[in-house]
Write an enzyme that holds these catalytic residues in place. Structure first.
Site, PDB file in Angstrom:
ATOM      1  N   GLU A 129      16.580  26.554  22.008  1.00  0.00           N
ATOM      2  CA  GLU A 129      17.894  26.071  22.023  1.00  0.00           C
ATOM      3  C   GLU A 129      18.343  25.417  20.324  1.00  0.00           C
ATOM      4  OE1 GLU A 129      18.263  25.002  27.016  1.00  0.00           O
ATOM      5  OE2 GLU A 129      16.758  23.538  25.687  1.00  0.00           O
ATOM      6  N   CYS A 159      22.847  21.025  15.684  1.00  0.00           N
ATOM      7  CA  CYS A 159      21.093  20.233  15.938  1.00  0.00           C
ATOM      8  C   CYS A 159      20.173  21.857  16.252  1.00  0.00           C
ATOM      9  CB  CYS A 159      21.334  19.181  17.711  1.00  0.00           C
ATOM     10  SG  CYS A 159      19.568  18.801  17.173  1.00  0.00           S
ATOM     11  N   CYS A 185       6.681  22.106  20.665  1.00  0.00           N
ATOM     12  CA  CYS A 185       6.223  20.601  19.682  1.00  0.00           C
ATOM     13  C   CYS A 185       4.888  20.497  20.271  1.00  0.00           C
ATOM     14  CB  CYS A 185       7.429  20.073  20.065  1.00  0.00           C
ATOM     15  SG  CYS A 185       7.000  18.310  18.729  1.00  0.00           S
ATOM     16  N   CYS A 205       9.426  13.067  24.416  1.00  0.00           N
ATOM     17  CA  CYS A 205      10.513  14.029  24.475  1.00  0.00           C
ATOM     18  C   CYS A 205      10.351  14.761  25.147  1.00  0.00           C
ATOM     19  CB  CYS A 205      10.165  14.232  23.155  1.00  0.00           C
ATOM     20  SG  CYS A 205      10.920  15.177  22.811  1.00  0.00           S
ATOM     21  N   ASN A 219      17.698   8.708  26.172  1.00  0.00           N
ATOM     22  CA  ASN A 219      18.477   9.823  27.144  1.00  0.00           C
ATOM     23  C   ASN A 219      17.337   9.891  27.948  1.00  0.00           C
ATOM     24  OD1 ASN A 219      20.500  10.092  25.527  1.00  0.00           O
ATOM     25  ND2 ASN A 219      19.458  11.413  24.082  1.00  0.00           N
ATOM     26  N   CYS A 221      20.187  13.328  22.661  1.00  0.00           N
ATOM     27  CA  CYS A 221      18.419  13.544  22.145  1.00  0.00           C
ATOM     28  C   CYS A 221      16.933  13.611  22.573  1.00  0.00           C
ATOM     29  CB  CYS A 221      17.905  12.085  20.705  1.00  0.00           C
ATOM     30  SG  CYS A 221      19.078  12.491  19.605  1.00  0.00           S
TER      31      CYS A 221
HETATM   32  N1  SAH Z   1      10.501  15.512  15.635  1.00  0.00           N
HETATM   33  C1  SAH Z   1      11.724  14.937  15.160  1.00  0.00           C
HETATM   34  C2  SAH Z   1      12.724  15.590  14.917  1.00  0.00           C
HETATM   35  C3  SAH Z   1      13.164  15.940  17.110  1.00  0.00           C
HETATM   36  S1  SAH Z   1      13.742  14.357  17.536  1.00  0.00           S
HETATM   37  C4  SAH Z   1      11.500  13.829  14.662  1.00  0.00           C
HETATM   38  O1  SAH Z   1      10.293  12.810  15.680  1.00  0.00           O
HETATM   39  O2  SAH Z   1      12.553  12.820  14.220  1.00  0.00           O
HETATM   40  C5  SAH Z   1      14.953  13.626  17.002  1.00  0.00           C
HETATM   41  C6  SAH Z   1      15.651  12.225  17.847  1.00  0.00           C
HETATM   42  O3  SAH Z   1      14.925  12.531  18.837  1.00  0.00           O
HETATM   43  C7  SAH Z   1      13.834  11.213  17.016  1.00  0.00           C
HETATM   44  O4  SAH Z   1      14.358   9.842  16.161  1.00  0.00           O
HETATM   45  C8  SAH Z   1      13.344  11.908  18.334  1.00  0.00           C
HETATM   46  O5  SAH Z   1      12.850  10.427  18.542  1.00  0.00           O
HETATM   47  C9  SAH Z   1      15.024  11.301  19.387  1.00  0.00           C
HETATM   48  N2  SAH Z   1      14.708  11.580  20.620  1.00  0.00           N
HETATM   49  C10 SAH Z   1      13.895  12.238  20.994  1.00  0.00           C
HETATM   50  N3  SAH Z   1      13.583  12.117  22.829  1.00  0.00           N
HETATM   51  C11 SAH Z   1      14.537  11.737  22.904  1.00  0.00           C
HETATM   52  C12 SAH Z   1      15.198  10.703  24.022  1.00  0.00           C
HETATM   53  N4  SAH Z   1      15.050  11.326  24.849  1.00  0.00           N
HETATM   54  N5  SAH Z   1      15.998  10.476  23.388  1.00  0.00           N
HETATM   55  C13 SAH Z   1      16.188   9.732  22.938  1.00  0.00           C
HETATM   56  N6  SAH Z   1      16.370   9.965  22.037  1.00  0.00           N
HETATM   57  C14 SAH Z   1      14.995  11.136  21.924  1.00  0.00           C
END
Ligand code: SAH
Length: 364
Positions: free
Chosen positions: A112, A125, A132, A139, A310, A352
């Site tokens: 996505e 994005c 992952c 996440c 989120n 995110c």
């Molecule tokens: N793997 C990479 C990029 C993907 S996540 C990383 O870790 O940076 C992108 C951002 O979203 C990261 O800062 C992560 O900590 C944040 N993130 C992941 N799950 C989230 C959620 N449920 N709510 C808010 N931010 C989240």
């Protein structure tokens, strides 16, 4: 006679199979396109033309490549396809500020991308992996496990295909979709280079941000190689203990080493690193957490991006607005810039950390 329909069916299946086995041109750089054209005994200026059709004009068929002679178009079409991805579903209608795009790879997996429009800025994005391997507890992508690295073409094609659906030109790219970009380092850098290329997509390096969970050897390599793309690092805790609570990867890459890598990057780069910090109720959102964060980062050249969590239906919750404000208030005195990312698209699970392709989300 009765065999005829079967035979037709078989032929069409064979044709489909050969299309699927064709190599996609999107993802190849100038040098690689030149190699293909050399084999076909074509002059070198054709490489530039083909590059322009793929990345600047963004055509979907060989037929549309006006200044490529029809014989060459035919030869190319026999062996190659243009796109490695197929857009199979869009969530959100054209006028909406946040939309989610679901793609199918030639090998059948799905990824996505999210498109977000805010004022003059239109950001995509994009994903760097299917699933992952990092397994951050909070996440949604982690729940898919790791399936595969995306190719350069599969990364760049998200940009190309979404740009056709966007009402405004895409101004920014963030590698914050599915996956850990620095565990697919070479392809992510090549994809960023293609998006940055002068005679193609031509997106400024400062408009491309790569976000990593903190793979320290790769941060060091990135600093050494002096790439000009913006770097973001997911801190999500102000101490080793706090990071370990939600990010098992912190065991392999402890905070002390990460801080050394951050400082090393700062000494090599003209631009500050952005540190991302997710606010999870009762886990990372107290005033003491904010104070510790300020102490940890003071004296470092960085920006702080606070991301209210989120929710994904699991054990972590988003703090209430008052608690978020109280956290930010502590950081008002910080000697580094602090911003809050009010994630967009949470109503369509496009915020995110909310990206995860489940069969149920594919079928509707
Ligand atoms: N793997 C990479 C990029 C993907 S996540 C990383 O870790 O940076 C992108 C951002 O979203 C990261 O800062 C992560 O900590 C944040 N993130 C992941 N799950 C989230 C959620 N449920 N709510 C808010 N931010 C989240």
């Amino acid at each position: 006679m009765s065999c005829a329909p079967l035979k037709d069916n078989r032929n069409s299946l064979l044709m489909q199979a050969s299309l699927e086995s064709k190599i996609a041109l999107v993802g190849l750089n100038r040098r690689e396109l030149d190699t293909i054209l050399n084999v076909l005994k074509e002059p070198s200026f054709r490489g530039q033309q083909l590059f322009g059709w793929l990345y600047r004009s963004r055509v979907d068929s060989f037929e549309d490549m006006g200044n490529i002679p029809s014989g060459l178009r035919k030869s190319l079409e026999e062996k190659y396809r243009i796109h490695p991805l197929k857009l199979i579903h869009v969530t959100g209608s054209t006028g909406e500020s946040t939309r989610k795009f679901l793609f199918e790879l030639q090998s059948g997996e799905k990824v996505e991308s999210v498109l977000m429009k805010e004022g003059k800025r239109t950001t995509i994005c994009i994903s760097s992996q299917v699933g992952c391997a990092v397994d951050c507890d909070f996440c949604a992508t982690a729940s898919m496990g790791f399936q595969k690295n995306l190719s350069v073409g599969e990364i760049v094609d998200q940009f190309l295909l979404v740009s056709k659906e966007s009402t405004a030109p895409i101004t920014n790219v963030v590698f914050m979709g599915m996956g850990e970009p620095f565990l697919n380092y070479d392809r992510v850098i090549s994809a960023a280079d293609l998006m940055n290329a002068e005679k193609g997509i031509k997106l400024g390096a400062k408009r491309i941000t790569i976000s990593t969970v903190g793979i320290t050897p790769k941060i060091n390599r990135y600093a050494e190689e002096k790439h000009r793309y913006k770097l973001a690092i997911s801190l999500n805790g102000a101490s080793q203990e706090k990071r370990l609570k939600t990010m098992p990867i912190a065991k392999k890459y402890p905070l002390n080493d990460l801080l050394v890598a951050i400082d090393h990057f700062s000494s090599r780069s003209r631009h500050p690193v952005t540190l991302e910090y997710v606010l999870m109720a009762g886990v990372t959102d107290s005033k003491e957490d904010a104070q510790k964060l300020m102490t940890l980062l003071s004296g470092r050249r960085c920006k702080l991006n606070v991301i209210p969590y989120n929710e994904i239906g699991g054990k972590y919750k988003r703090p209430g607005d008052e608690r978020i404000e109280a956290f930010i208030k502590v950081l008002e005195k910080a000697p580094f810039p602090v911003t809050v990312r009010w994630s967009k698209g949470t109503d369509i699970a496009a915020g995110c950390g909310q990206l995860a392709v489940m069969e149920s989300s594919v079928n509707n």
